[in-house]
Design a protein around this motif. Structure first.
Motif, PDB file in Angstrom:
ATOM      1  N   SER A   1      -8.775   5.266   2.192  1.00 58.50           N
ATOM      2  CA  SER A   1      -7.938   6.156   3.004  1.00 58.50           C
ATOM      3  C   SER A   1      -6.660   6.559   2.275  1.00 58.50           C
ATOM      4  O   SER A   1      -6.033   7.563   2.620  1.00 58.50           O
ATOM      5  CB  SER A   1      -7.608   5.507   4.349  1.00 58.50           C
ATOM      6  OG  SER A   1      -6.877   4.311   4.170  1.00 58.50           O
ATOM      7  N   GLN A   2      -6.275   5.803   1.237  1.00 54.67           N
ATOM      8  CA  GLN A   2      -5.098   6.202   0.463  1.00 54.67           C
ATOM      9  C   GLN A   2      -5.329   7.550  -0.225  1.00 54.67           C
ATOM     10  O   GLN A   2      -4.411   8.369  -0.313  1.00 54.67           O
ATOM     11  CB  GLN A   2      -4.740   5.125  -0.564  1.00 54.67           C
ATOM     12  CG  GLN A   2      -3.473   5.390  -1.351  1.00 54.67           C
ATOM     13  CD  GLN A   2      -2.211   5.274  -0.513  1.00 54.67           C
ATOM     14  OE1 GLN A   2      -2.215   4.664   0.545  1.00 54.67           O
ATOM     15  NE2 GLN A   2      -1.130   5.859  -0.988  1.00 54.67           N
ATOM     16  N   GLN A   3      -6.545   7.785  -0.699  1.00 53.41           N
ATOM     17  CA  GLN A   3      -6.820   9.091  -1.296  1.00 53.41           C
ATOM     18  C   GLN A   3      -6.724  10.195  -0.251  1.00 53.41           C
ATOM     19  O   GLN A   3      -6.214  11.289  -0.541  1.00 53.41           O
ATOM     20  CB  GLN A   3      -8.202   9.124  -1.953  1.00 53.41           C
ATOM     21  CG  GLN A   3      -8.435  10.437  -2.714  1.00 53.41           C
ATOM     22  CD  GLN A   3      -9.847  10.616  -3.217  1.00 53.41           C
ATOM     23  OE1 GLN A   3     -10.808  10.492  -2.456  1.00 53.41           O
ATOM     24  NE2 GLN A   3      -9.984  10.925  -4.495  1.00 53.41           N
ATOM     25  N   ALA A   4      -7.178   9.919   0.954  1.00 54.27           N
ATOM     26  CA  ALA A   4      -7.054  10.919   2.022  1.00 54.27           C
ATOM     27  C   ALA A   4      -5.592  11.264   2.253  1.00 54.27           C
ATOM     28  O   ALA A   4      -5.226  12.440   2.401  1.00 54.27           O
ATOM     29  CB  ALA A   4      -7.696  10.395   3.307  1.00 54.27           C
ATOM     30  N   LEU A   5      -4.738  10.254   2.269  1.00 54.77           N
ATOM     31  CA  LEU A   5      -3.310  10.498   2.470  1.00 54.77           C
ATOM     32  C   LEU A   5      -2.732  11.324   1.330  1.00 54.77           C
ATOM     33  O   LEU A   5      -1.953  12.266   1.547  1.00 54.77           O
ATOM     34  CB  LEU A   5      -2.589   9.153   2.580  1.00 54.77           C
ATOM     35  CG  LEU A   5      -1.114   9.179   2.953  1.00 54.77           C
ATOM     36  CD1 LEU A   5      -0.898   9.861   4.290  1.00 54.77           C
ATOM     37  CD2 LEU A   5      -0.557   7.761   2.979  1.00 54.77           C
ATOM     38  N   SER A   6      -3.139  11.020   0.103  1.00 44.80           N
ATOM     39  CA  SER A   6      -2.644  11.764  -1.053  1.00 44.80           C
ATOM     40  C   SER A   6      -3.092  13.223  -1.024  1.00 44.80           C
ATOM     41  O   SER A   6      -2.298  14.146  -1.267  1.00 44.80           O
ATOM     42  CB  SER A   6      -3.128  11.087  -2.336  1.00 44.80           C
ATOM     43  OG  SER A   6      -2.693  11.783  -3.477  1.00 44.80           O
ATOM     44  N   LEU A   7      -4.367  13.454  -0.713  1.00 49.25           N
ATOM     45  CA  LEU A   7      -4.865  14.823  -0.645  1.00 49.25           C
ATOM     46  C   LEU A   7      -4.218  15.594   0.497  1.00 49.25           C
ATOM     47  O   LEU A   7      -3.902  16.781   0.365  1.00 49.25           O
ATOM     48  CB  LEU A   7      -6.386  14.815  -0.490  1.00 49.25           C
ATOM     49  CG  LEU A   7      -7.175  14.277  -1.691  1.00 49.25           C
ATOM     50  CD1 LEU A   7      -8.647  14.111  -1.338  1.00 49.25           C
ATOM     51  CD2 LEU A   7      -7.020  15.195  -2.900  1.00 49.25           C
TER      52      LEU A   7
ATOM     53  N   ALA B   1       2.484   5.242   1.793  1.00 47.71           N
ATOM     54  CA  ALA B   1       2.848   6.560   2.315  1.00 47.71           C
ATOM     55  C   ALA B   1       4.111   7.074   1.639  1.00 47.71           C
ATOM     56  O   ALA B   1       4.208   8.260   1.282  1.00 47.71           O
ATOM     57  CB  ALA B   1       3.039   6.487   3.830  1.00 47.71           C
ATOM     58  N   LEU B   2       5.092   6.202   1.450  1.00 50.62           N
ATOM     59  CA  LEU B   2       6.321   6.623   0.777  1.00 50.62           C
ATOM     60  C   LEU B   2       6.028   7.123  -0.630  1.00 50.62           C
ATOM     61  O   LEU B   2       6.582   8.148  -1.067  1.00 50.62           O
ATOM     62  CB  LEU B   2       7.315   5.459   0.723  1.00 50.62           C
ATOM     63  CG  LEU B   2       7.880   4.976   2.055  1.00 50.62           C
ATOM     64  CD1 LEU B   2       8.845   3.818   1.812  1.00 50.62           C
ATOM     65  CD2 LEU B   2       8.587   6.106   2.798  1.00 50.62           C
ATOM     66  N   GLN B   3       5.160   6.424  -1.352  1.00 53.08           N
ATOM     67  CA  GLN B   3       4.820   6.859  -2.704  1.00 53.08           C
ATOM     68  C   GLN B   3       4.175   8.249  -2.689  1.00 53.08           C
ATOM     69  O   GLN B   3       4.501   9.105  -3.519  1.00 53.08           O
ATOM     70  CB  GLN B   3       3.874   5.849  -3.354  1.00 53.08           C
ATOM     71  CG  GLN B   3       4.534   4.542  -3.738  1.00 53.08           C
ATOM     72  CD  GLN B   3       3.549   3.574  -4.380  1.00 53.08           C
ATOM     73  OE1 GLN B   3       2.517   3.263  -3.813  1.00 53.08           O
ATOM     74  NE2 GLN B   3       3.866   3.106  -5.571  1.00 53.08           N
ATOM     75  N   VAL B   4       3.271   8.473  -1.756  1.00 55.43           N
ATOM     76  CA  VAL B   4       2.589   9.766  -1.666  1.00 55.43           C
ATOM     77  C   VAL B   4       3.564  10.877  -1.327  1.00 55.43           C
ATOM     78  O   VAL B   4       3.565  11.947  -1.963  1.00 55.43           O
ATOM     79  CB  VAL B   4       1.467   9.685  -0.604  1.00 55.43           C
ATOM     80  CG1 VAL B   4       1.026  11.085  -0.181  1.00 55.43           C
ATOM     81  CG2 VAL B   4       0.279   8.905  -1.146  1.00 55.43           C
ATOM     82  N   PHE B   5       4.402  10.659  -0.334  1.00 57.25           N
ATOM     83  CA  PHE B   5       5.309  11.727   0.101  1.00 57.25           C
ATOM     84  C   PHE B   5       6.384  12.016  -0.946  1.00 57.25           C
ATOM     85  O   PHE B   5       6.782  13.176  -1.135  1.00 57.25           O
ATOM     86  CB  PHE B   5       5.932  11.366   1.448  1.00 57.25           C
ATOM     87  CG  PHE B   5       4.927  11.218   2.560  1.00 57.25           C
ATOM     88  CD1 PHE B   5       3.825  12.074   2.646  1.00 57.25           C
ATOM     89  CD2 PHE B   5       5.063  10.223   3.508  1.00 57.25           C
ATOM     90  CE1 PHE B   5       2.893  11.945   3.662  1.00 57.25           C
ATOM     91  CE2 PHE B   5       4.131  10.086   4.530  1.00 57.25           C
ATOM     92  CZ  PHE B   5       3.049  10.943   4.609  1.00 57.25           C
ATOM     93  N   ARG B   6       6.827  10.989  -1.637  1.00 52.91           N
ATOM     94  CA  ARG B   6       7.807  11.225  -2.705  1.00 52.91           C
ATOM     95  C   ARG B   6       7.174  11.987  -3.856  1.00 52.91           C
ATOM     96  O   ARG B   6       7.797  12.890  -4.427  1.00 52.91           O
ATOM     97  CB  ARG B   6       8.379   9.887  -3.182  1.00 52.91           C
ATOM     98  CG  ARG B   6       9.365   9.278  -2.188  1.00 52.91           C
ATOM     99  CD  ARG B   6       9.694   7.834  -2.505  1.00 52.91           C
ATOM    100  NE  ARG B   6      10.677   7.294  -1.558  1.00 52.91           N
ATOM    101  CZ  ARG B   6      10.852   6.010  -1.299  1.00 52.91           C
ATOM    102  NH1 ARG B   6      10.123   5.103  -1.961  1.00 52.91           N
ATOM    103  NH2 ARG B   6      11.743   5.610  -0.418  1.00 52.91           N
ATOM    104  N   ALA B   7       5.933  11.645  -4.202  1.00 50.69           N
ATOM    105  CA  ALA B   7       5.256  12.372  -5.276  1.00 50.69           C
ATOM    106  C   ALA B   7       5.043  13.831  -4.916  1.00 50.69           C
ATOM    107  O   ALA B   7       5.006  14.694  -5.802  1.00 50.69           O
ATOM    108  CB  ALA B   7       3.914  11.707  -5.584  1.00 50.69           C
ATOM    109  N   ALA B   8       4.894  14.124  -3.616  1.00 53.33           N
ATOM    110  CA  ALA B   8       4.706  15.503  -3.164  1.00 53.33           C
ATOM    111  C   ALA B   8       6.014  16.278  -3.110  1.00 53.33           C
ATOM    112  O   ALA B   8       6.000  17.478  -2.818  1.00 53.33           O
ATOM    113  CB  ALA B   8       4.048  15.507  -1.787  1.00 53.33           C
TER     114      ALA B   8
END
Length: 396
Positions: free
Chosen positions: A102-108, A130-137
């Motif tokens: 599900s981490q990939q789903a969050l990233s996509l 989630a913080l890592q994904v949103f910061r990377a975005a």
């Protein structure tokens, strides 16, 4: 000859490795009892049943081939049936998308839903992934605090009324990681209503919802609005190695995610997806297996909470672990959990300091404890070691 490499992308500026992953490198010693990792117990993973499913999958040569980008069709059908029952409405297969965990789903989803600078509201303390994904975005992240009933919607309402316009609100709705609390049914309905009123997406991150101990988790937030995208995974109820996650989202979101996934990895593993489908479709076996996991985790959770409260008394407050994998502990005596950690490691116990999950509050006096990978006696010993470390640094 020294290398003179070209620069990396600016989006990496400010990104940091997960403090939890870094801590796990320090806790691999056999003499340390780790309450730090968010890992399911490998001893409870159904090896024999997975082996049977793997044999069945390998009997078909087509299972060694590429599969569809949205996921292997029969697995999506199984997931659609499960989600239809959970949400109380018919979920079509084209609203199911299978991902590499599900981490990939969050990233996509972050790529699909967020432009650089878009506002994301999450809970505080927050799920680190989630913080890592949103910061990377490149998102702007604002936090809403938790209480015993989950995200404080009074704070969210005030932000929205004052003009905040999030693109996404992210919530770990059941047995929060790291906070351990569950979003109440009333707040679920209200959050869904706010999403429709103000026009934002809700990402309902739900890897722990089936790991309840005393009573089932409330109806998902997605029950109340089409603006909700649900994420879940087989990692916590079956095995992380299957890397089978999924999202339930409107068809147009799934199609957008499909375009990005084709550029990332084309598709997932037909082999592990068939294994997952086999296990999830075997409903009688699955119910017995998950019940067994719940009983073990529930006993361990009670042992840990009772030990913490007995050993530290009114020097701490902690969540009641009603499900999931984590207990959140706050020291009321001013203990700095980051400063305490070296002494704890010397004493032979590890945890994650609260500041690893901080967004707008530092949580200097908090810690996350995981109860899933040790039996009751070991958990009690871990708390005794923690108390010795606490006394050794004079924080009593």
């Amino acid at each position: 000859m020294s290398a003179n490499f070209p620069p990396l992308a600016r989006r990496l500026d400010g990104l940091q490795s997960s403090a939890i992953r870094d801590l796990l490198k320090l806790t691999s010693r056999a003499d340390i009892i780790s309450l730090a990792g968010g890992l399911p117990d490998a001893e409870l993973m159904p090896r024999d049943r997975i082996a049977v499913a793997a044999d069945a999958a390998l009997s078909e040569r087509s299972r060694l081939q590429y599969t569809e980008s949205p996921g292997w069709g029969p697995l999506r059908e199984v997931l659609a049936a499960r989600e239809s029952e959970r949400l109380g409405r018919a979920v079509p297969v084209d609203e199911i998308f299978v991902t590499h965990g599900s981490q990939q789903a969050l990233s996509l989803l972050a790529e699909v839903l967020l432009d650089p600078g878009a506002l994301v509201i999450c809970e505080d303390p927050a799920y680190v992934g989630a913080l890592q994904v949103f910061r990377a975005a490149g998102a702007r992240i604002e936090a809403v605090p938790l209480d015993a009933e989950g995200m404080r919607l009074d704070v969210l309402r005030e932000r929205l009324a004052a003009g905040a316009r999030p693109a996404v609100v992210h919530t770990v709705s059941n047995f929060h990681n790291p906070g351990g609390v569950t979003l109440s049914p009333e707040r679920r309905r209200e959050l869904a209503n706010l999403a429709e009123q103000y026009g934002f997406w809700i990402i309902e991150d739900d890897p722990y919802g089936e790991l309840w101990f005393d009573r089932p988790s409330p109806a998902p937030v997605a029950t109340y609005s089409p603006n909700v995208i649900r994420l879940s995974s087989a990692s916590k109820i079956l095995a992380p190695t299957l890397r089978a996650g999924w999202m339930i989202a409107p068809a147009q979101v799934c199609r957008a995610v499909e375009l990005l996934k084709q550029g990332a990895d084309l598709c997932g593993s037909a082999l592990t997806q068939q294994i997952t489908a086999d296990l999830l479709a075997d409903t009688d076996w699955l119910a017995t297996h998950v019940d067994s996991v719940r009983r073990v985790y529930g006993t361990r959770a009670k042992a840990l909470v009772d030990a913490v409260r007995s050993r530290f008394g009114d020097r701490v407050t902690s969540t009641d672990a009603a499900g999931g994998m984590f207990v959140w502990v706050d020291f009321t005596d001013g203990t700095d959990t980051t400063a305490l950690l070296p002494s704890a490691l010397d004493t032979g116990v590890a945890y994650v300091p609260g500041n690893a999950f901080a967004v707008s509050t530092d949580y200097a006096h908090s810690m996350r404890l995981c109860f899933t990978t040790s039996d009751e006696a070991v958990l009690i010993e871990a708390v005794d070691r923690l108390a010795k470390a606490h006394a050794a640094v004079g924080q009593v």
